[in-house]
Design an enzyme around this catalytic site. Structure first.
Site, PDB file in Angstrom:
ATOM      1  N   ASP A 154       0.671  -0.871  -0.080  1.00 42.17           N
ATOM      2  CA  ASP A 154      -0.142   0.160  -0.250  1.00 42.17           C
ATOM      3  C   ASP A 154       0.934   1.197  -0.183  1.00 42.17           C
ATOM      4  OD1 ASP A 154      -2.464   1.900  -0.098  1.00 42.17           O
ATOM      5  OD2 ASP A 154      -2.967   0.798   1.688  1.00 42.17           O
ATOM      6  N   ASP A 155       0.287   2.883  -0.620  1.00 42.42           N
ATOM      7  CA  ASP A 155       0.712   3.522  -0.442  1.00 42.42           C
ATOM      8  C   ASP A 155       1.591   3.974   0.998  1.00 42.42           C
ATOM      9  OD1 ASP A 155      -1.200   4.000  -0.260  1.00 42.42           O
ATOM     10  OD2 ASP A 155      -2.138   5.911  -1.117  1.00 42.42           O
ATOM     11  N   ASP A 165      -1.653   4.954   7.359  1.00 39.06           N
ATOM     12  CA  ASP A 165      -2.459   6.590   8.405  1.00 39.06           C
ATOM     13  C   ASP A 165      -2.709   5.667   9.903  1.00 39.06           C
ATOM     14  OD1 ASP A 165      -3.200   8.468   9.874  1.00 39.06           O
ATOM     15  OD2 ASP A 165      -3.709   8.819   7.549  1.00 39.06           O
TER      16      ASP A 165
END
Ligand SMILES: O=P(O)(O)OC[C@H]1O[C@H](OP(=O)(O)OP(=O)(O)O)[C@H](O)[C@@H]1O
Ligand SMILES: Nc1nc2[nH]cnc2c(=O)[nH]1
Ligand SMILES: [Mg+2]
Length: 175
Positions: free
Chosen positions: A109-110, A113
């Site tokens: 995934d980028d 968070d």
């Protein structure tokens, strides 16, 4: 309702902006691959869409992995996080390659968070390796390999979400 303060988006709450260019992103993905190369080999890459698609393509290219699957999750509507929705699960073929638990699979995934998205995918593939390009402190414990940590109050702007625009000079009141 009149008098009520409008709810702040996750982006507004973050406060600090961390814009990432295509060049920088490509460099960071390559750096991620150097680390992953020590951990693999991997049978397949599982991209968490949509943000994971770009790093997954770069990582898979560098590692020579040709089997790429997606797990499609919607959570942030523009920049507010709502309930997580799995729009498409992991394919049967990829599940088989990972022996049912994700062993030898690489989830990409980028960013992490709050970690909600990553946690959900980890539950689907507990033995997979989870890599992200960027990590914020809340999500960091979920990730096996990442490149850059940014503070929790930072909002990352990816190159596919942004465009070059004119910035007024500082003395004209730009913040
Ligand atoms: O750790 P969390 O708090 O769960 O946030 C991380 C997720 O949020 C972003 O995706 P988003 O839901 O915005 O969807 P997108 O990838 O389709 O843009 C990002 O690409 C991660 O997948
Ligand atoms: N673009 C972007 N999407 C996110 N989703 C959750 N956190 C972030 C962030 O910092 N930037
Ligand atoms: Mg995403």
């Amino acid at each position: 309702m009149a008098g009520e303060a409008p709810e702040l988006s996750a982006q507004e709450r973050a406060g600090k902006a961390f814009p990432v260019s295509w060049d920088q992103f490509h460099r960071d993905c390559r750096a991620l691959t150097w680390r992953l190369n020590e951990v693999g080999p991997f049978h397949a890459v599982i991209a968490i869409t949509r943000g994971g698609l770009v790093p997954a393509a770069i990582v898979a290219r560098e590692l020579g992995v040709r089997v790429i699957d997606t797990v499609c999750i919607a959570s942030y509507d523009h920049n507010k996080q709502g309930e997580l929705q799995v729009l498409k699960g992991i394919s049967e073929a990829a599940m088989k390659l990972g022996g049912g638990t994700g062993k030898g699979l690489l989830i990409v995934d980028d960013l992490v968070d709050t970690g909600k998205t990553g946690r959900l995918v980890r539950e689907m593939l507990p033995d997979a390796h989870f890599a992200t390009v960027y990590a914020k402190p809340m999500g960091r414990p979920l990730v096996d390999t990442f490149i850059t940590e940014v503070s929790q109050d930072t909002w990352i702007f990816f190159p596919w979400d942004t465009a070059l625009s004119f910035q007024p000079p500082l003395r004209d009141g730009a913040a």
